[in-house]
Write an enzyme that holds these catalytic residues in place. Sequence first.
Site, PDB file in Angstrom:
ATOM      1  N   VAL A 121       4.997  31.808 -58.650  1.00  0.00           N
ATOM      2  CA  VAL A 121       6.308  32.087 -58.054  1.00  0.00           C
ATOM      3  C   VAL A 121       7.307  30.987 -58.408  1.00  0.00           C
ATOM      4  O   VAL A 121       8.370  31.255 -58.957  1.00  0.00           O
ATOM      5  CB  VAL A 121       6.208  32.244 -56.518  1.00  0.00           C
ATOM      6  CG1 VAL A 121       7.597  32.438 -55.910  1.00  0.00           C
ATOM      7  CG2 VAL A 121       5.302  33.419 -56.158  1.00  0.00           C
ATOM      8  N   CYS A 122       6.969  29.737 -58.133  1.00  0.00           N
ATOM      9  CA  CYS A 122       7.930  28.631 -58.259  1.00  0.00           C
ATOM     10  C   CYS A 122       8.170  28.193 -59.704  1.00  0.00           C
ATOM     11  O   CYS A 122       9.245  27.690 -60.017  1.00  0.00           O
ATOM     12  CB  CYS A 122       7.452  27.427 -57.448  1.00  0.00           C
ATOM     13  SG  CYS A 122       7.078  27.804 -55.725  1.00  0.00           S
ATOM     14  N   LEU A 123       7.176  28.344 -60.568  1.00  0.00           N
ATOM     15  CA  LEU A 123       7.280  27.866 -61.950  1.00  0.00           C
ATOM     16  C   LEU A 123       7.659  28.957 -62.936  1.00  0.00           C
ATOM     17  O   LEU A 123       8.511  28.750 -63.798  1.00  0.00           O
ATOM     18  CB  LEU A 123       5.953  27.220 -62.380  1.00  0.00           C
ATOM     19  CG  LEU A 123       5.859  26.757 -63.836  1.00  0.00           C
ATOM     20  CD1 LEU A 123       6.920  25.704 -64.159  1.00  0.00           C
ATOM     21  CD2 LEU A 123       4.466  26.215 -64.134  1.00  0.00           C
TER      22      LEU A 123
END
Length: 196
Positions: free
Chosen positions: A115-117
């Site tokens: 999700v974040c990367l």
Amino acid sequence: MTIFTPQDSALLLIDHQVGTMQLVKNIPYEVVKQNAIALAKIAKILNLPVVLTSSQETNVQGPLLPELEEILPTAFAARIQRAGIVNAWNDPNFSAAVAATGKKNLIMAGVTTSVCLVYPALSAIAAGYTVQAVMDASGSPSELAEEVSRRRMEKAGTILTATDSVIAELAQDWSTPAGSQLIQVLFQHVLPSIAA
């Protein structure tokens, strides 16, 4: 082939928050934490521009790792605190901070990978940056989530790397003053002991 050097690279650490990091299950939490700390330390040694970001720090995600504040107090104070935008790149404050570094080679790690990367990596590639995603300073809730995210990033042109590889690439020569500091970080945080 693009070789990243300290002169043309910036470090982006995305959502290494004490709560969010508990979601990492494909590799040990401590490995991700130590590698993120190592990246922060090498950025300080090499004077790399650093952009830190977090999402909803006052919620379950929690604050960024306190070690990041200790190592990079200026970058920590300037961190982009997102209200909830999933893709950090879509936060104009984050993409502007990256642009302000003046660097086109981005060393990027995020928790979680899935999700974040993945989304900022894809967005940075689309915006014309060269991205190395540091996979052992990132992690996902499952092997499947990690694998599909890696495939998606790689297919889009992201270079997948590991902490030891990117440190060695930036060092180029362990015998230099900076190189000798980098190898200490490598053995302190990243590599297994080789003591007899």
